[in-house]
Each structure stands twice: as C-alpha cells, then as structure tokens.
Design a protein around this motif. Sequence first.
Motif, PDB file in Angstrom:
ATOM      1  N   GLY A 174      -7.815   5.320  -4.834  1.00 34.36           N
ATOM      2  CA  GLY A 174      -8.023   4.942  -3.436  1.00 34.36           C
ATOM      3  C   GLY A 174      -8.102   3.447  -3.245  1.00 34.36           C
ATOM      4  O   GLY A 174      -7.900   2.655  -4.162  1.00 34.36           O
ATOM      5  N   GLU A 175      -8.410   3.061  -2.008  1.00 30.65           N
ATOM      6  CA  GLU A 175      -8.569   1.645  -1.688  1.00 30.65           C
ATOM      7  C   GLU A 175      -9.972   1.186  -2.076  1.00 30.65           C
ATOM      8  O   GLU A 175     -10.900   1.999  -2.170  1.00 30.65           O
TER       9      GLU A 175
ATOM     10  N   LEU B 283       0.830  -1.200   0.000  1.00 30.47           N
ATOM     11  CA  LEU B 283       0.000   0.000   0.000  1.00 30.47           C
ATOM     12  C   LEU B 283       0.865   1.252   0.000  1.00 30.47           C
ATOM     13  O   LEU B 283       0.566   2.226  -0.713  1.00 30.47           O
ATOM     14  N   ASP B 284       1.948   1.245   0.772  1.00 30.35           N
ATOM     15  CA  ASP B 284       2.841   2.402   0.808  1.00 30.35           C
ATOM     16  C   ASP B 284       3.478   2.654  -0.555  1.00 30.35           C
ATOM     17  O   ASP B 284       3.622   3.807  -0.988  1.00 30.35           O
TER      18      ASP B 284
ATOM     19  N   ASP C  26       2.183   1.826  -3.473  1.00 28.62           N
ATOM     20  CA  ASP C  26       1.143   2.359  -4.354  1.00 28.62           C
ATOM     21  C   ASP C  26       0.911   3.843  -4.108  1.00 28.62           C
ATOM     22  O   ASP C  26       0.756   4.635  -5.052  1.00 28.62           O
ATOM     23  N   LYS C  27       0.902   4.235  -2.835  1.00 30.66           N
ATOM     24  CA  LYS C  27       0.664   5.642  -2.511  1.00 30.66           C
ATOM     25  C   LYS C  27       1.789   6.522  -3.027  1.00 30.66           C
ATOM     26  O   LYS C  27       1.547   7.659  -3.469  1.00 30.66           O
TER      27      LYS C  27
ATOM     28  N   ALA D  24       1.022   9.484  -5.781  1.00 32.87           N
ATOM     29  CA  ALA D  24       1.161  10.857  -5.278  1.00 32.87           C
ATOM     30  C   ALA D  24       1.222  11.872  -6.407  1.00 32.87           C
ATOM     31  O   ALA D  24       0.860  13.044  -6.229  1.00 32.87           O
TER      32      ALA D  24
ATOM     33  N   CYS E 296      -4.112  -2.516  -0.960  1.00 32.00           N
ATOM     34  CA  CYS E 296      -3.405  -1.848  -2.048  1.00 32.00           C
ATOM     35  C   CYS E 296      -4.292  -0.750  -2.634  1.00 32.00           C
ATOM     36  O   CYS E 296      -5.465  -0.633  -2.297  1.00 32.00           O
ATOM     37  N   LEU E 297      -3.717   0.056  -3.505  1.00 29.03           N
ATOM     38  CA  LEU E 297      -4.407   1.214  -4.085  1.00 29.03           C
ATOM     39  C   LEU E 297      -4.807   0.916  -5.523  1.00 29.03           C
ATOM     40  O   LEU E 297      -4.089   0.212  -6.237  1.00 29.03           O
TER      41      LEU E 297
END
Length: 233
Positions: free
Chosen positions: A168-169, A137-138, A140-141, A145, A176-177
């Motif tokens: 978003g999720e 997830l990190d 993907d963010k 960004a 994950c995104l």
Amino acid sequence: MATVSLFIYSSSVNTERRFQDDLTISSLKNKLELIVGTAACYQDLQLKSDQDVLLHTLADDTKPLSAYGAANGMKLVVVDKDPNNTAQQFNDLSQVEKVEMKEEDYEQREDSVRAFKRRMKLGRFADGAETSPGSELDADKAVAASMSVGDRCRIEKPTRYGKIMFIGETQFKAGCLWVGIKLDLPLGKNDGSVGGVSYFECSDMYGVFQRPKAVTVGDFPEEDDGLGDDEEL
C-alpha cells in the motif's frame, strides 16, 4: 636610464612592450596611441602590479615613467575615454540589439535546439520523462496486482527472502506503492515501522520496504541461519 618591460592592456590589446624609464608620460601616451589605437588625449593610464593591484594613476604628463616606480612585469592599463569610440560600444552588451522571438513562433521552428531535442528524445522529451503525477502510482499498482499479503518473495542487492506483510501507500513517501516484507533473517532495516508509523509487526531488523518492481513472488523455501540444533548455545 633603464629599460622596463610592461604588459599593455586595453579593450582591444594585450601585449608586452619595452620602454625607457626616463620617458615622460606624454611621450609614453604617444607611443601607446600606435599600439592600442586610442588618441593620446583620451588615454587614462593605470600602473598595476603583476597581481593586478592598482599602484598609481599616471596623471602627470610631465613626469617620467620612473617617477611612478615602473618595474619589469608590471601592468600598464590604457583606459579609453574617447566618447566617440564606437569600438568601445561592442564591449557593452547592453548596446547590442537582441533578437527576440515569441514562444509560439519558436515552438514551430524545425531548426531550433528544442526541435533537435524533440527529434532525438533528449531531456524532457525522452521516453517516460513527461509523466503525470499519478502514473508512478498506477505503474506500481499494476505490478502489485499479482501480489498478496502472505506471499513468499525474494528481493535483490543482496538477495534476501521473506514474506509479504504489507502492500500500500505510506506516509514516508507519497505518490507510490510500497511492499512491506518480513525477512527470514535479520538483514532488514526496521521492525515494520518507519517514522513512528507501524505498517506491520516483526522483530527489529527483520523488516524492510521495497517498491513492487523490486519484489519477486514465488514458492521460495524459508531461509535459516545455517545452525543446527546441536550448534546453538
């Protein structure tokens, strides 16, 4: 009197031998003692078909081999009943002493399979193999960004263009995104909804969801279907 060719099986021998069919079982056991190494008095003999089906147990030492219908290609299994036969013990793995090592001792060894995999970065020791639950997830963010709802974008396999409608999720895959995209052409999979949950709105087959790493943001022109006004019906 005839000769029969039998396949001899024991715990240590697998061979083919010829015998006279008028040979008594007692005499047969004496001959087998020289072949398989088991004393005649400790032998139990089984006659099986070539398909390994048990036909007879040769229990009467006075009968000839022919009395049991022995024929070419059959199997003669010699069961060793000697309680003092130490060789028989090695066929039973439960009798073999096992070497056990504590986990912490094994972890410290440099000549183990685990140490080799660690040095070569194989399996769970490969780069990126051991990641924390939040690392995906990190990642993907970090990629997302640079994206915003309304951005023009491109996705591949096949190449398609559209506009970002959602970042978003989701409920269809947590941890994950996802990037929801309204495509310029009906080359998608949905209308912005998955599993009964709506994430954005568009016409059916114009919506698609992609992971951030699969989306390229840019000043891409809008696609059309290639038909001019005078070509429409």
